[in-house]
Design a protein around this motif. Sequence first.
Motif, PDB file in Angstrom:
ATOM      1  N   LYS A 177       1.296   9.613  -5.571  1.00 27.11           N
ATOM      2  CA  LYS A 177       1.364  10.870  -4.991  1.00 27.11           C
ATOM      3  C   LYS A 177       2.587  11.925  -5.440  1.00 27.11           C
ATOM      4  O   LYS A 177       2.416  12.912  -5.886  1.00 27.11           O
ATOM      5  N   ASN A 178       3.685  11.226  -5.823  1.00 29.04           N
ATOM      6  CA  ASN A 178       5.093  11.767  -6.142  1.00 29.04           C
ATOM      7  C   ASN A 178       5.646  11.410  -7.331  1.00 29.04           C
ATOM      8  O   ASN A 178       6.447  12.320  -7.879  1.00 29.04           O
ATOM      9  N   SER A 179       5.232  10.410  -8.070  1.00 32.16           N
ATOM     10  CA  SER A 179       5.778  10.277  -9.303  1.00 32.16           C
ATOM     11  C   SER A 179       5.992  11.125 -10.550  1.00 32.16           C
ATOM     12  O   SER A 179       6.931  11.471 -11.025  1.00 32.16           O
ATOM     13  N   VAL A 180       4.779  11.885 -10.724  1.00 27.77           N
ATOM     14  CA  VAL A 180       4.772  12.949 -11.701  1.00 27.77           C
ATOM     15  C   VAL A 180       5.739  13.775 -11.688  1.00 27.77           C
ATOM     16  O   VAL A 180       6.687  14.286 -12.278  1.00 27.77           O
ATOM     17  N   ALA A 181       5.938  14.526 -10.264  1.00 29.05           N
ATOM     18  CA  ALA A 181       6.935  15.554  -9.861  1.00 29.05           C
ATOM     19  C   ALA A 181       8.148  14.699  -9.792  1.00 29.05           C
ATOM     20  O   ALA A 181       8.989  15.574 -10.250  1.00 29.05           O
ATOM     21  N   GLU A 236       0.970  -1.097  -0.043  1.00 25.39           N
ATOM     22  CA  GLU A 236      -0.040   0.057  -0.010  1.00 25.39           C
ATOM     23  C   GLU A 236       0.721   1.071   0.086  1.00 25.39           C
ATOM     24  O   GLU A 236       0.530   2.275  -0.592  1.00 25.39           O
ATOM     25  N   ASN A 237       2.067   1.184   0.578  1.00 23.44           N
ATOM     26  CA  ASN A 237       2.709   2.486   0.660  1.00 23.44           C
ATOM     27  C   ASN A 237       3.474   2.506  -0.661  1.00 23.44           C
ATOM     28  O   ASN A 237       3.556   3.739  -1.007  1.00 23.44           O
ATOM     29  N   CYS A 238       3.808   1.505  -1.431  1.00 20.33           N
ATOM     30  CA  CYS A 238       4.266   1.433  -2.763  1.00 20.33           C
ATOM     31  C   CYS A 238       3.362   2.480  -3.670  1.00 20.33           C
ATOM     32  O   CYS A 238       3.554   3.541  -4.407  1.00 20.33           O
ATOM     33  N   LYS A 239       1.907   2.266  -3.691  1.00 21.71           N
ATOM     34  CA  LYS A 239       0.919   2.798  -4.397  1.00 21.71           C
ATOM     35  C   LYS A 239       0.712   4.175  -3.860  1.00 21.71           C
ATOM     36  O   LYS A 239       0.824   5.141  -4.829  1.00 21.71           O
ATOM     37  N   ASP A 240       0.647   4.296  -2.656  1.00 23.77           N
ATOM     38  CA  ASP A 240       0.474   5.733  -2.124  1.00 23.77           C
ATOM     39  C   ASP A 240       1.567   6.746  -2.290  1.00 23.77           C
ATOM     40  O   ASP A 240       1.265   7.692  -2.955  1.00 23.77           O
ATOM     41  N   VAL A 241       2.843   6.258  -2.084  1.00 25.42           N
ATOM     42  CA  VAL A 241       3.870   7.208  -2.391  1.00 25.42           C
ATOM     43  C   VAL A 241       3.876   7.479  -3.969  1.00 25.42           C
ATOM     44  O   VAL A 241       4.394   8.636  -4.520  1.00 25.42           O
ATOM     45  N   LEU A 242       4.192   6.465  -4.730  1.00 20.41           N
ATOM     46  CA  LEU A 242       4.162   6.515  -6.335  1.00 20.41           C
ATOM     47  C   LEU A 242       3.000   7.515  -6.984  1.00 20.41           C
ATOM     48  O   LEU A 242       3.192   8.242  -7.779  1.00 20.41           O
TER      49      LEU A 242
END
Length: 277
Positions: free
Chosen positions: A211-215, A203-209
Amino acid sequence: MIISRIGPQQYLSNLDAYDYLPKYIKNNDYTRVLFLHGVKSLNAAKPYLPAWDHEITVYDIYFNGECSPEEIARIRGLVRDNDIQLIIGLGGGKVLDTAKSAAHYEHRPIVTIPTLASNCAPWSCLSVRYKENGEHIDHEVYDNATNLLLINPKVILNSPIDYFVAGIGDTLAKFYESELIFKDLEEKGPLNVALTISKQMSENCKDVLLKNSVAAVQDMKAGKLTDEWLSVVETIICTAGTVGGWGDEYSRSTGSHSVHDALTTFDETKPLLHGER
């Protein structure tokens, strides 16, 4: 039966991470080292690598390009023939998987130094094996984890952006592959501690990515070492590795990865990276 293989014994991620390597070698009295790397990976890391101690004999070996049984056998032979005490792998996932496999079968300690954030190979306790033509064969899970993992964020920041994007794709799959498995298990009763941690890490993988992948991709294109970018890098390499590390077969190489493995037999997919498939 769940056997959790959690991750490296030591992990260091900062701009001076490579400087710990000589101390680690000295602390363990290693004098004969095999250093496996690719051409591009060595060039990327060279400005940050410390000089070898004059008392250390280093066998500098170039990787042949594929984590194949033939390449693993070649490295194992070099380890035996030269009485190697420590294997260091530097580069992308296939270099590191080859180094880990040789370390496992020859019962040697292993240091992984990733130059890309394209998968969790630096962290995980397994190797994915391919034929020389790039077709997937299988994956082998090992008893022992990496002894030391070193990340210099600047090296990864300067790596090709397509590998980073592929790493995001590979890591997002960790959540979507394991989600239904965990739901099914929870219907049968509470998850044990290992599976609970694995589920939380997915779930952390999904949430962080999400939220932050585009930036993070924009920052990498601009050459900016930001907190958002680094959070994605460590999620790809570390958090993703703990999903399979804690969850074992319940969270490793299911749906997406199985489809990926079959796709490697098609010539049309040969130019694509692991995470792109």
